[in-house]
Scaffold this active site. Structure first.
Site, PDB file in Angstrom:
ATOM      1  N   ASN A 189      -2.998 -14.872  -1.178  1.00 18.91           N
ATOM      2  CA  ASN A 189      -3.158 -16.218  -1.735  1.00 18.91           C
ATOM      3  C   ASN A 189      -3.577 -17.167  -0.608  1.00 18.91           C
ATOM      4  OD1 ASN A 189      -0.764 -16.444  -0.294  1.00 18.91           O
ATOM      5  ND2 ASN A 189       0.507 -16.268  -2.119  1.00 18.91           N
ATOM      6  N   HIS A 190      -3.357 -18.492  -0.792  1.00 21.58           N
ATOM      7  CA  HIS A 190      -3.757 -19.443   0.257  1.00 21.58           C
ATOM      8  C   HIS A 190      -3.075 -19.131   1.581  1.00 21.58           C
ATOM      9  CE1 HIS A 190      -6.042 -21.776  -2.458  1.00 21.58           C
ATOM     10  NE2 HIS A 190      -5.026 -22.217  -3.147  1.00 21.58           N
ATOM     11  N   ALA A 191      -1.764 -18.970   1.542  1.00 20.36           N
ATOM     12  CA  ALA A 191      -1.022 -18.688   2.769  1.00 20.36           C
ATOM     13  C   ALA A 191      -1.448 -17.352   3.358  1.00 20.36           C
ATOM     14  CB  ALA A 191       0.478 -18.702   2.486  1.00 20.36           C
TER      15      ALA A 191
ATOM     16  N   ASP B 102      -2.615  -6.913  -2.492  1.00 23.82           N
ATOM     17  CA  ASP B 102      -2.484  -8.020  -3.435  1.00 23.82           C
ATOM     18  C   ASP B 102      -2.566  -7.466  -4.847  1.00 23.82           C
ATOM     19  OD1 ASP B 102      -2.813 -11.318  -3.243  1.00 23.82           O
ATOM     20  OD2 ASP B 102      -3.392 -10.447  -5.163  1.00 23.82           O
TER      21      ASP B 102
ATOM     22  N   CYS C   5      -5.604 -25.964  -7.300  1.00 24.24           N
ATOM     23  CA  CYS C   5      -5.634 -27.423  -7.391  1.00 24.24           C
ATOM     24  C   CYS C   5      -6.900 -27.919  -8.079  1.00 24.24           C
ATOM     25  CB  CYS C   5      -5.512 -28.050  -6.006  1.00 24.24           C
ATOM     26  SG  CYS C   5      -6.739 -27.459  -4.823  1.00 24.24           S
TER      27      CYS C   5
ATOM     28  N   ASP D   2       8.101 -34.182 -21.190  1.00 30.33           N
ATOM     29  CA  ASP D   2       8.911 -33.869 -20.013  1.00 30.33           C
ATOM     30  C   ASP D   2      10.360 -34.232 -20.290  1.00 30.33           C
ATOM     31  OD1 ASP D   2       8.079 -33.354 -16.778  1.00 30.33           O
ATOM     32  OD2 ASP D   2      10.113 -33.992 -17.211  1.00 30.33           O
TER      33      ASP D   2
ATOM     34  N   TYR E 252       8.106 -37.324  -6.764  1.00 37.98           N
ATOM     35  CA  TYR E 252       7.065 -37.683  -5.807  1.00 37.98           C
ATOM     36  C   TYR E 252       7.061 -39.183  -5.516  1.00 37.98           C
ATOM     37  CZ  TYR E 252       5.163 -33.108  -7.097  1.00 37.98           C
ATOM     38  OH  TYR E 252       4.992 -31.773  -7.338  1.00 37.98           O
TER      39      TYR E 252
ATOM     40  N   ALA F 105       6.541 -26.631  -2.089  1.00 40.47           N
ATOM     41  CA  ALA F 105       5.409 -25.753  -2.380  1.00 40.47           C
ATOM     42  C   ALA F 105       4.128 -26.566  -2.504  1.00 40.47           C
ATOM     43  CB  ALA F 105       5.674 -24.970  -3.663  1.00 40.47           C
ATOM     44  N   LEU F 106       3.332 -26.582  -1.445  1.00 42.67           N
ATOM     45  CA  LEU F 106       2.046 -27.271  -1.424  1.00 42.67           C
ATOM     46  C   LEU F 106       1.016 -26.382  -0.729  1.00 42.67           C
ATOM     47  CD1 LEU F 106       3.186 -30.850  -0.311  1.00 42.67           C
ATOM     48  CD2 LEU F 106       2.287 -30.241  -2.570  1.00 42.67           C
ATOM     49  N   ALA F 107      -0.243 -26.471  -1.164  1.00 45.54           N
ATOM     50  CA  ALA F 107      -1.292 -25.666  -0.542  1.00 45.54           C
ATOM     51  C   ALA F 107      -1.434 -25.977   0.946  1.00 45.54           C
ATOM     52  CB  ALA F 107      -2.621 -25.894  -1.259  1.00 45.54           C
TER      53      ALA F 107
END
Length: 459
Positions: free
Chosen positions: A10-12, A34, A44, A192, A201, A310-312
């Site tokens: 993945n990204h990481a 993977d 995103c 929600d 946030y 958890a953020l890209a």
């Protein structure tokens, strides 16, 4: 030569693999497993793709198996890891339907996160499926490329008449998807359990601005409601909350993600939410075993404690740190502030660090200072938008703990980086008030909103 096995691309994982190959490829043998069929999908951009704000998905990928193997890695796609013998240092995976064993000297987890399935009557995950498919037709999860592609294909099939869509979850992904569906002319309701959007946030005075923005664009908000059931004869027909019922044709579940750490198998220490507990070198409780990205903890500089964010952007940074240390080149991460942003119908919101509510919950004697003003002097008649800023700080130490900004001027997005650095370096609100900020009418005011918010802070 050291042998390093990476579980997840993945990204990481991709950041980690590329860092190792680009800097230490001659020193190490890199093997990657993977379970997915593709690498590096930018989730995103999923809402932009669904909402037809970009031409297609091609630009949402920045790497693939061929690129990694051209640099020297061995990459196994569609190959889930089944188990790991941490004593023997052997990974067992399913490769082309057969059991495959791979030894390692260093191991890196980049297993990411999985969508949370809330306890909703009528909704289950198809057993054995790795792409988060629900048993009831048109209940959709949003995580992978395949998930977005499925939603787009269904919406493109006019015979299905998918005109009414419920999005469950008012976080970043839910809000972005609500905008995407409305842009397609769909009737959208955003549900929600909490009484505001983007909870966590931003503080409520800021989230209310986004809520109004959504309602102004014909998105119905059903906040403070708990989803009890999704009903339908084989496919979605209605969504039931504890307060009302909605006739809908599709339900998007976007209530958050949990770290994917099943391979810990009771052998690796986990954080309270199940993430791999790592140090500043991304190393787990087992020496030589690392974890990066959404499956691992981070050090939160605002809280001054271990946390899970958890953020890209965090995924990429932790991937780089993990790569260096797995290759024997010591590098410590400097922590994170959870900097983030969102843009909906031209309303831009950015934040970093702690909200006032979170700061108080973390034990700080916290307060806030704020200011509302135009981005530029009043005589600048064009592209001059209002900006609202809030700075959270500790009354005892005077250290800045967080910041939030909102405007129709995208220029605010760069200002939040300064606050991120301020939190990292423990800058006080008083020092910020005298920080050298340039002035030019094309950009800002001589007494700009950042300076004014700091100058008017409670002493």
């Amino acid at each position: 030569m050291s042998k390093i096995v990476v579980v997840g691309a993945n990204h990481a994982g991709t950041a980690c693999i590329n860092t190792m190959l680009d800097n230490f490829g001659n020193e190490n043998e890199i093997v990657v497993f993977d379970q997915n069929s593709n690498i590096s999908f930018l989730g995103c951009g999923m809402a932009l793709w669904i909402g037809e704000q970009i031409d297609g998905a091609e630009g949402l990928f920045y790497s693939d198996k061929e690129k990694l193997e051209a640099k020297g890695a061995k990459v196994y796609m569609n190959s889930p890891v089944l188990s790991i013998d941490y004593d023997a240092k052997v990974v067992t995976a399913e490769v082309e339907g057969k059991e495959h064993k791979e030894s390692y000297e260093k191991l890196i987890f980049a297993t990411g996160s999985t969508p949370i399935l809330p306890p909703i009557e009528g909704v289950e995950i198809v057993k054995g499926n790795r792409e988060f498919k629900a048993t009831l037709e048109n209940v959709q999860f949003v995580k992978l490329y395949q998930n977005a592609e499925e939603v787009i294909n269904k919406l493109s099939d006019k015979s299905q008449h998918l005109d009414r869509i419920a999005v469950v979850g008012g976080g970043y992904i839910g809000v972005e998807l609500a905008e995407a569906f409305e842009r397609l002319g769909k009737e959208v309701v955003l549900v929600d359990i909490v009484d505001t959007v983007l909870n966590g946030y931003y503080d409520k005075d800021f989230t209310q601005m986004m809520a109004k923005n959504l309602e102004d664009h014909n998105i119905r908000l059903a906040l403070g409601q708990t989803v009890k059931a999704i009903e339908g004869d084989g496919k979605v027909e209605r969504l039931i909350t504890d307060k009302e019922s909605f006739d809908v044709d599709m339900v998007i579940l976007a209530v958050g993600f949990r770290p994917n750490t099943a391979l810990a198998d009771g052998k690796i220490e986990l954080f309270r939410n199940g993430a791999f507990l790592v140090d500043k070198k991304q190393e787990t409780s087992i020496p030589g075993v690392y974890a990066v990205g959404d499956c691992a903890t981070v050090y939160d500089n605002a809280r001054k404690d271990t946390s899970y964010i958890a953020l890209a952007s965090n995924a990429v940074r932790t991937g780089i740190v993990g790569a260096y240390n797995a290759c024997g080149h010591e590098l410590e991460g400097i922590g994170v502030q959870g900097s983030n942003g969102i843009s909906i119908y031209g309303l831009h919101m950015v934040s970093t660090g702690l909200t006032l509510e979170k700061a108080k919950a973390a034990g700080y004697n916290a307060t806030e200072t704020g200011f509302n003003d135009l981005q530029k002097p009043e005589f600048m008649k064009h592209d001059n938008h209002e900006v609202a800023i809030k700075i959270v700080f500790d009354k005892d130490s005077r250290e800045i703990l967080g910041a939030q900004m909102v405007s129709h001027d995208i220029a605010i997005s760069m200002g939040i980086h300064m606050f991120s650095l301020a939190i990292q370096e423990h800058v006080t609100i008083d020092k910020l008030a005298l920080t050298d900020l340039f002035f030019l009418p094309h950009f800002n005011k001589p007494y700009n909103y950042i300076t004014m918010a700091a100058l008017t802070a409670e002493k």
